[in-house]
Design a protein around this motif. Structure first.
Motif, PDB file in Angstrom:
ATOM      1  N   LYS A 101       0.819  -1.228   0.000  1.00 36.87           N
ATOM      2  CA  LYS A 101       0.000   0.000   0.000  1.00 36.87           C
ATOM      3  C   LYS A 101       0.852   1.278   0.000  1.00 36.87           C
ATOM      4  O   LYS A 101       0.475   2.289   0.591  1.00 36.87           O
ATOM      5  CB  LYS A 101      -0.962   0.022   1.194  1.00 36.87           C
ATOM      6  N   ILE A 102       1.993   1.223  -0.644  1.00 34.00           N
ATOM      7  CA  ILE A 102       2.893   2.377  -0.652  1.00 34.00           C
ATOM      8  C   ILE A 102       2.269   3.594  -1.346  1.00 34.00           C
ATOM      9  O   ILE A 102       2.405   4.711  -0.839  1.00 34.00           O
ATOM     10  CB  ILE A 102       4.268   2.001  -1.236  1.00 34.00           C
ATOM     11  N   PRO A 103       1.567   3.435  -2.483  1.00 40.15           N
ATOM     12  CA  PRO A 103       0.947   4.633  -3.082  1.00 40.15           C
ATOM     13  C   PRO A 103      -0.050   5.317  -2.141  1.00 40.15           C
ATOM     14  O   PRO A 103      -0.054   6.551  -2.027  1.00 40.15           O
ATOM     15  CB  PRO A 103       0.252   4.090  -4.333  1.00 40.15           C
ATOM     16  N   ALA A 104      -0.872   4.539  -1.459  1.00 38.30           N
ATOM     17  CA  ALA A 104      -1.851   5.129  -0.523  1.00 38.30           C
ATOM     18  C   ALA A 104      -1.145   5.792   0.652  1.00 38.30           C
ATOM     19  O   ALA A 104      -1.532   6.887   1.081  1.00 38.30           O
ATOM     20  CB  ALA A 104      -2.809   4.050  -0.019  1.00 38.30           C
ATOM     21  N   ALA A 105      -0.104   5.150   1.167  1.00 39.13           N
ATOM     22  CA  ALA A 105       0.647   5.732   2.283  1.00 39.13           C
ATOM     23  C   ALA A 105       1.332   7.031   1.855  1.00 39.13           C
ATOM     24  O   ALA A 105       1.350   8.010   2.609  1.00 39.13           O
ATOM     25  CB  ALA A 105       1.674   4.734   2.807  1.00 39.13           C
ATOM     26  N   SER A 106       1.866   7.052   0.647  1.00 40.83           N
ATOM     27  CA  SER A 106       2.522   8.251   0.139  1.00 40.83           C
ATOM     28  C   SER A 106       1.536   9.406   0.012  1.00 40.83           C
ATOM     29  O   SER A 106       1.845  10.548   0.385  1.00 40.83           O
ATOM     30  CB  SER A 106       3.158   7.950  -1.222  1.00 40.83           C
ATOM     31  N   THR A 107       0.345   9.100  -0.482  1.00 38.31           N
ATOM     32  CA  THR A 107      -0.694  10.129  -0.596  1.00 38.31           C
ATOM     33  C   THR A 107      -1.055  10.694   0.768  1.00 38.31           C
ATOM     34  O   THR A 107      -1.185  11.907   0.935  1.00 38.31           O
ATOM     35  CB  THR A 107      -1.949   9.552  -1.276  1.00 38.31           C
ATOM     36  N   ARG A 108      -1.176   9.814   1.746  1.00 36.00           N
ATOM     37  CA  ARG A 108      -1.501  10.271   3.099  1.00 36.00           C
ATOM     38  C   ARG A 108      -0.415  11.186   3.657  1.00 36.00           C
ATOM     39  O   ARG A 108      -0.702  12.213   4.274  1.00 36.00           O
ATOM     40  CB  ARG A 108      -1.679   9.083   4.037  1.00 36.00           C
ATOM     41  N   VAL A 109       0.832  10.813   3.466  1.00 34.83           N
ATOM     42  CA  VAL A 109       1.943  11.626   3.982  1.00 34.83           C
ATOM     43  C   VAL A 109       1.935  13.001   3.322  1.00 34.83           C
ATOM     44  O   VAL A 109       2.138  14.023   3.989  1.00 34.83           O
ATOM     45  CB  VAL A 109       3.293  10.909   3.763  1.00 34.83           C
ATOM     46  N   LYS A 110       1.680  13.052   2.025  1.00 35.74           N
ATOM     47  CA  LYS A 110       1.635  14.344   1.325  1.00 35.74           C
ATOM     48  C   LYS A 110       0.523  15.233   1.865  1.00 35.74           C
ATOM     49  O   LYS A 110       0.608  16.446   1.779  1.00 35.74           O
ATOM     50  CB  LYS A 110       1.450  14.115  -0.176  1.00 35.74           C
ATOM     51  N   SER A 162      -6.214  -0.015   6.852  1.00 36.02           N
ATOM     52  CA  SER A 162      -6.281   0.149   5.391  1.00 36.02           C
ATOM     53  C   SER A 162      -4.898   0.182   4.748  1.00 36.02           C
ATOM     54  O   SER A 162      -4.779   0.060   3.535  1.00 36.02           O
ATOM     55  CB  SER A 162      -7.059   1.418   5.027  1.00 36.02           C
ATOM     56  N   LEU A 163      -3.855   0.327   5.551  1.00 41.33           N
ATOM     57  CA  LEU A 163      -2.496   0.344   5.008  1.00 41.33           C
ATOM     58  C   LEU A 163      -1.756  -0.974   5.221  1.00 41.33           C
ATOM     59  O   LEU A 163      -0.563  -1.061   4.941  1.00 41.33           O
ATOM     60  CB  LEU A 163      -1.677   1.492   5.614  1.00 41.33           C
ATOM     61  N   LEU A 164      -2.456  -1.992   5.713  1.00 38.32           N
ATOM     62  CA  LEU A 164      -1.805  -3.275   5.942  1.00 38.32           C
ATOM     63  C   LEU A 164      -1.724  -4.079   4.647  1.00 38.32           C
ATOM     64  O   LEU A 164      -2.712  -4.240   3.943  1.00 38.32           O
ATOM     65  CB  LEU A 164      -2.560  -4.097   6.988  1.00 38.32           C
ATOM     66  N   GLY A 165      -0.538  -4.584   4.367  1.00 39.89           N
ATOM     67  CA  GLY A 165      -0.369  -5.477   3.233  1.00 39.89           C
ATOM     68  C   GLY A 165      -0.399  -6.912   3.723  1.00 39.89           C
ATOM     69  O   GLY A 165      -0.838  -7.198   4.843  1.00 39.89           O
ATOM     70  N   MET A 166       0.042  -7.823   2.881  1.00 37.91           N
ATOM     71  CA  MET A 166       0.109  -9.221   3.302  1.00 37.91           C
ATOM     72  C   MET A 166       1.449  -9.794   2.866  1.00 37.91           C
ATOM     73  O   MET A 166       2.118  -9.240   1.999  1.00 37.91           O
ATOM     74  CB  MET A 166      -1.034 -10.027   2.682  1.00 37.91           C
ATOM     75  N   ASP A 167       1.837 -10.885   3.484  1.00 45.20           N
ATOM     76  CA  ASP A 167       3.073 -11.557   3.090  1.00 45.20           C
ATOM     77  C   ASP A 167       2.893 -12.206   1.723  1.00 45.20           C
ATOM     78  O   ASP A 167       1.862 -12.820   1.448  1.00 45.20           O
ATOM     79  CB  ASP A 167       3.446 -12.645   4.098  1.00 45.20           C
ATOM     80  N   ILE A 168       3.890 -12.072   0.893  1.00 44.36           N
ATOM     81  CA  ILE A 168       3.889 -12.765  -0.400  1.00 44.36           C
ATOM     82  C   ILE A 168       4.348 -14.211  -0.198  1.00 44.36           C
ATOM     83  O   ILE A 168       3.944 -15.114  -0.933  1.00 44.36           O
ATOM     84  CB  ILE A 168       4.827 -12.041  -1.400  1.00 44.36           C
ATOM     85  N   HIS A 169       5.171 -14.417   0.821  1.00 49.39           N
ATOM     86  CA  HIS A 169       5.702 -15.755   1.106  1.00 49.39           C
ATOM     87  C   HIS A 169       4.557 -16.770   1.230  1.00 49.39           C
ATOM     88  O   HIS A 169       3.591 -16.547   1.950  1.00 49.39           O
ATOM     89  CB  HIS A 169       6.516 -15.746   2.397  1.00 49.39           C
TER      90      HIS A 169
END
Length: 97
Positions: free
Chosen positions: A51-60, A69-76
């Protein structure tokens, strides 16, 4: 202009017949770093997953709140679908294996 250098593997963006008729030489990169392309695909996958794009938008917007809403999941351990197993796709499979 006498020379067109394409930074890609194909000529699909240039009318080669027309270029030849006008005395232009067209060159391309026949094997543009498939490792770089596969690694870029991995970085895009991880960016969306985390969720890096969403997190970046929030920081801006100076919004530093933490919520689920910013939690991702393990790809492993996950299965990743890859469309196409040409040179880049094969390298992508090896990286994700």
């Amino acid at each position: 202009v006498r020379f067109i250098a394409m930074r890609c593997a194909g000529f699909d963006r240039v009318d080669a017949k027309s270029a030849k008729a006008h005395g232009l030489t067209v060159a391309r990169v026949p094997a543009y770093s498939p490792y770089a392309v596969a690694e870029h695909a991995i970085s895009l996958l991880m960016s969306i997953n985390r969720k890096i794009p969403a997190a970046s938008t929030r920081v801006k917007m100076a919004n530093f709140t933490l919520d689920n809403s910013l939690l991702g999941m393990d790809i492993h351990g996950k299965t990743v679908g890859i469309m196409g197993t040409g040179k880049v796709g094969q390298i992508l499979c090896k990286i994700l294996n």
